[in-house]
Write an enzyme that holds these catalytic residues in place. Structure first.
Site, PDB file in Angstrom:
ATOM      1  N   ASN A 158       0.808  -1.335  -0.042  1.00  0.00           N
ATOM      2  CA  ASN A 158      -0.289  -0.058   0.059  1.00  0.00           C
ATOM      3  C   ASN A 158       0.956   1.326  -0.172  1.00  0.00           C
ATOM      4  O   ASN A 158       0.365   2.348  -0.429  1.00  0.00           O
ATOM      5  CB  ASN A 158      -0.972   0.118   1.117  1.00  0.00           C
ATOM      6  CG  ASN A 158      -0.290  -0.156   2.435  1.00  0.00           C
ATOM      7  OD1 ASN A 158       0.658  -0.538   2.540  1.00  0.00           O
ATOM      8  ND2 ASN A 158      -0.995   0.168   3.724  1.00  0.00           N
ATOM      9  N   GLU A 256       4.212  -4.163  12.386  1.00  0.00           N
ATOM     10  CA  GLU A 256       3.191  -3.533  12.309  1.00  0.00           C
ATOM     11  C   GLU A 256       2.047  -4.367  11.485  1.00  0.00           C
ATOM     12  O   GLU A 256       2.293  -4.513  10.259  1.00  0.00           O
ATOM     13  CB  GLU A 256       3.588  -2.214  11.604  1.00  0.00           C
ATOM     14  CG  GLU A 256       2.843  -1.076  11.718  1.00  0.00           C
ATOM     15  CD  GLU A 256       1.831  -0.670  10.378  1.00  0.00           C
ATOM     16  OE1 GLU A 256       0.616  -1.438  10.725  1.00  0.00           O
ATOM     17  OE2 GLU A 256       2.059  -0.412   9.595  1.00  0.00           O
ATOM     18  N   CYS A 290      -3.083   1.056   6.732  1.00  0.00           N
ATOM     19  CA  CYS A 290      -3.242   0.126   8.044  1.00  0.00           C
ATOM     20  C   CYS A 290      -3.464   0.852   9.144  1.00  0.00           C
ATOM     21  O   CYS A 290      -4.426   0.241   9.973  1.00  0.00           O
ATOM     22  CB  CYS A 290      -1.547  -0.252   8.470  1.00  0.00           C
ATOM     23  SG  CYS A 290      -0.463   0.970   8.403  1.00  0.00           S
ATOM     24  N   GLU A 467       8.123   2.411  14.961  1.00  0.00           N
ATOM     25  CA  GLU A 467       8.810   3.161  13.656  1.00  0.00           C
ATOM     26  C   GLU A 467       8.693   4.565  13.745  1.00  0.00           C
ATOM     27  O   GLU A 467       7.797   4.819  14.545  1.00  0.00           O
ATOM     28  CB  GLU A 467       8.375   2.518  12.395  1.00  0.00           C
ATOM     29  CG  GLU A 467       8.617   0.902  12.351  1.00  0.00           C
ATOM     30  CD  GLU A 467       8.178   0.226  11.112  1.00  0.00           C
ATOM     31  OE1 GLU A 467       8.991   0.294  10.166  1.00  0.00           O
ATOM     32  OE2 GLU A 467       7.007  -0.090  11.091  1.00  0.00           O
TER      33      GLU A 467
END
Length: 486
Positions: A158, A256, A290, A467
């Site tokens: 994505n 993640e 996400c 992150e």
């Protein structure tokens, strides 16, 4: 098949030790233009042997030329990468738009964000200072920050360039090396990035790219004993497999794993601002984000006017190729489109009320493309699969809350915990929500607030580790303590 001229310029072979390696068995994987379903490139598949070669190349660089580069020079190299990305932003954005389907304005934003990652971590490269530990007059004790080793980066489809930059930039800043496995649906910009790293002066082997399906190329990479850390973005099921594979050689991991993130609207909210925020939260990149705000939780006293305004806005959406910069671009693949359609249809059959959309979209002139209508679903059962499960498409599930406490209960009612958002003019209520909600990040009166500098990651089934920001540097360092009696 008509291939865009920018795509033709990209070398598609695996990148190992600075060289483009020909795949001996000549197997390839197609990548598509999501707007018309046509193949735009055939990307060679890296087998287990090539993956091993890439890891060894990264290991050689780690102990060779890269180790001798001073931290300040590492920073200068990364700053040059940022400058090169900005210099070629239009070309890179076109490639990203074609490969992923996202609108051109979003792809341009992704290039800038990627440049910003390299710029941000360039500034950190020569500032990784250790500590001294006060053990008393007879000792000197200090800590050193060392690169963790060879890092593996499993990239989702994505945000191909952004996610690559997000993990690779801090890894390189601390002196580690990287092997990248981009998603098989969107591999082009991870391959292209190598050209800019090389132009910036990074030694051969510091950045390596191997392409192919996750169950072959990805599995070979994360299970390789030469990998010290794995950064993975993707589904819960695949993340669990990555963690098991990494455990076989005790590599650390950052996971993640997506979410089903709530966006709460209270009666005190600016409803126009909330409507704009909801649209951004769920329809950016056609909902393939996400951290998308995929659950709207609205107090019942303001539900009707908000939903009317939201429906009016999305009814006017324009569809088209990413390069034409539509309001809503295509879904990345036929498989993802089928998944979205199946989940929405199952919800419809079970009694969930479809307020708008709820079906694939036919776009004139792009009949082979993978488009889906912006969709609003109202679900009364908080345990319904459409409330609990990630759709990863332009589908917003709506839940009506009786009051503030009920809104918090609904917000915390899934196994995910990546982000959460709230719209309210009452800052006390907004902060109470921020403290009570189970999420790694909370946005107040603006969804996707923050930036490169703000730590990002989830709780519960959304994964662990952080992150972005200074926190990301911890993923790629190991601390060595030295103590001397004097």
């Amino acid at each position: 098949m008509t291939v865009h001229p920018d795509i033709k310029k990209i070398a598609l072979d695996p990148i190992i030790a600075g060289e483009r390696i020909k795949v001996s068995d000549e197997r390839t994987w197609p990548t598509y233009d999501a707007a018309d379903g046509q193949v735009i490139a055939e990307v060679p598949i890296a087998n287990q042997e090539l993956v091993s070669d890439a890891v060894e190349a990264a290991r050689t660089a780690l102990e060779g030329d890269w180790k001798r580069v001073l931290p300040a020079e590492r920073g200068r190299m990364l700053n040059r990468v940022a400058a090169f990305l900005r210099r070629d932003r239009d070309t890179i954005a076109r490639i990203e738009s074609i490969d992923s389907g996202k609108p051109l304005r979003e792809a341009l934003g992704d290039v800038e964000t990627s440049a910003r990652y390299f710029e941000y971590y360039a500034g950190i490269a020569d500032k990784l200072q250790g500590d001294t530990v006060p053990l008393g007059p007879d000792y000197v004790s200090l800590t050193l920050h060392e690169p963790v080793g060879v890092t593996a980066h499993i990239i989702p489809w994505n945000f191909p360039l952004v996610t690559t930059a997000r993990g690779v930039a801090p890894s390189l800043a601390v002196g580690a090396t990287a092997v990248v496995k981009p998603a098989e649906q969107t591999p082009l910009t991870a391959l292209l990035l190598n050209d800019y790293l090389t132009e910036a002066g990074l030694p051969a082997g510091v950045y390596n790219v191997v392409c192919g399906p996750g169950d072959e190329t990805g599995q070979a990479l994360v299970s390789h004993p030469g990998i010290a850390h794995v950064t993975f973005t993707g589904s819960v099921q695949t993340g669990q497999q990555v963690m098991r594979s990494a455990a076989s050689h005790v590599a650390s991991v950052t996971l993640e794993l997506g979410g089903k993130s709530p966006l709460v609207v209270l009666p005190s909210a600016d409803l126009d601002a909330a409507r704009e925020g909801i649209i951004k939260a769920i329809f950016t990149n056609s909902g393939q984000v996400c951290s998308a705000g995929s659950r709207l939780i609205v107090e019942k006293s303001v539900a009707s006017p908000l939903l009317r305004a939201l429906t009016d806005s999305i009814a006017a959406f324009r569809f088209g190729r990413g390069l034409d910069d539509p309001d809503l671009g295509p879904i990345v693949s036929a498989e993802q489109l089928s998944k979205i359609s199946s989940m929405v249809e199952a919800a419809r059959r079970s009694g969930v009320h479809v307020l708008f959309g709820g079906e694939p979209k036919r776009v004139d002139g792009l009949e082979g493309g993978w488009f889906y209508s912006p969709t609003l679903l109202q679900a009364d059962d908080p345990f319904h699969p459409i409330v609990q499960e990630e759709v990863f498409g332009p589908v917003l599930t709506i839940q009506i809350a009786d009051d503030f406490d009920h809104a918090i209960e609904l917000a915390n009612g899934t196994n995910y915990g990546l982000v959460a958002g709230i719209y309210s003019r009452d800052i006390s209520s907004a902060l109470r929500f921020a403290k009570a909600v189970d999420a790694g990040q909370v946005f107040i009166n603006q969804f996707f607030a923050g930036g490169v500098e703000t730590p990002f990651g989830g709780v519960k089934m959304s994964g662990f580790g952080r992150e972005k920001g200074l926190e990301a540097v911890r993923n790629y360092c190991r601390v060595k303590t030295i103590t001397a009696r004097i």
